[in-house]
Design an enzyme around this catalytic site. Structure first.
Site, short mmCIF file in Angstrom:
data_model
loop_
_atom_site.label_atom_id
_atom_site.label_comp_id
_atom_site.label_asym_id
_atom_site.label_seq_id
_atom_site.Cartn_x
_atom_site.Cartn_y
_atom_site.Cartn_z
N ILE A 169 0.83 -1.20 0.00
CA ILE A 169 0.00 0.00 0.00
C ILE A 169 0.87 1.25 0.00
O ILE A 169 1.99 1.24 0.50
CB ILE A 169 -0.97 -0.03 1.22
CG1 ILE A 169 -1.97 1.14 1.19
CG2 ILE A 169 -0.23 -0.11 2.53
CD1 ILE A 169 -3.10 1.02 2.21
N CYS A 170 0.33 2.31 -0.58
CA CYS A 170 0.90 3.65 -0.58
C CYS A 170 2.19 3.72 -1.40
O CYS A 170 2.18 3.48 -2.60
CB CYS A 170 1.09 4.14 0.86
SG CYS A 170 1.33 5.91 1.00
N ALA A 171 3.30 4.02 -0.77
CA ALA A 171 4.58 4.11 -1.48
C ALA A 171 5.18 2.73 -1.75
O ALA A 171 6.01 2.58 -2.65
CB ALA A 171 5.56 4.95 -0.67
N TYR A 219 0.44 5.44 -4.10
CA TYR A 219 0.22 6.82 -3.71
C TYR A 219 0.27 7.70 -4.96
O TYR A 219 1.17 7.52 -5.80
CB TYR A 219 1.27 7.27 -2.69
CG TYR A 219 0.93 8.61 -2.09
CD1 TYR A 219 0.00 8.69 -1.07
CD2 TYR A 219 1.51 9.77 -2.57
CE1 TYR A 219 -0.35 9.92 -0.52
CE2 TYR A 219 1.17 11.01 -2.04
CZ TYR A 219 0.24 11.07 -1.01
OH TYR A 219 -0.11 12.29 -0.49
N SER A 247 -2.76 -0.80 -3.01
CA SER A 247 -3.72 0.22 -2.60
C SER A 247 -3.01 1.56 -2.50
O SER A 247 -1.79 1.64 -2.53
CB SER A 247 -4.37 -0.19 -1.28
OG SER A 247 -5.48 0.62 -1.00
#
Length: 188
Positions: free
Chosen positions: A107-109, A129, A155
């Site tokens: 998720i994210c980075a 992200y 995500s």
């Protein structure tokens, strides 16, 4: 048979992106092991400076074996994602689990910072992200909150952590289990 997942933690992890999947998966009945990539069990989060005591260090976890684990969770946050990416042991675990067809959940980075350098996004649909997708040209970026492509689940950010966790539950268990947890926590 109990479903098992491992959550990799490095100093600077994004609080919500680590805790939400661990919590939701445990509510669904999974055994989730939190693992510090350092030799110290205590890991400090990015925003709240929350001190989390991991269940194991990565070295201990690797010694015990991980073949029965069906998923690995890679939270984002900076510098958490950078710290995870710099761990040879974490990279080796991710590559081995991916080769074995286990769920790789980032998720994210972390999709870009951790999975992409390992070649795990090559030809795969993914999200991350906003703005980081340019750093993973080998993947097929999607403007969605959560993307599942085979054994890769990605995500966008802390605000999508609940949906991310449900996607993991859907794949590790089934959609009925995901709906049950989603309903119990009043996730839209």
């Amino acid at each position: 048979m109990v479903k098992k997942a491992v959550c990799l933690l490095a100093d600077g992890f994004e609080d919500v992106e680590a805790i939400t999947p661990v919590d939701y998966l445990r509510r669904a009945g999974a055994e989730v092991t939190t693992v510090s990539i350092s030799n110290n069990l205590t890991v400090t989060s990015r925003w709240g400076g929350i001190k989390l005591i991991a269940d194991n260090t990565l070295a201990e976890f690797m010694l015990r074996g991980y073949s029965e684990y069906g998923a690995v969770i890679v939270p984002g946050g900076m510098p958490g994602a950078v710290n995870l990416a710099s761990s040879r042991e974490a990279s080796a675990l991710l590559c081995k689990m991916a080769a074995d067809g286990k769920l790789i959940c980032a998720i994210c980075a972390s999709p870009v910072m951790v999975l992409s350098p390992l070649g795990l996004l090559a030809g795969k649909k993914f999200t991350c992200y906003p703005g980081m997708e340019e750093k993973a040209p080998e993947g097929l970026w999607q403007d969605d909150r959560v993307v599942v492509d085979g054994n890769i689940i990605t995500s966008r950010a802390a605000g999508t952590a609940g949906e991310f966790a449900i996607a993991i539950i859907n794949e590790l268990f089934n959609e009925e289990a995901g709906k049950k947890i989603s309903g119990s926590v009043l996730l839209k």
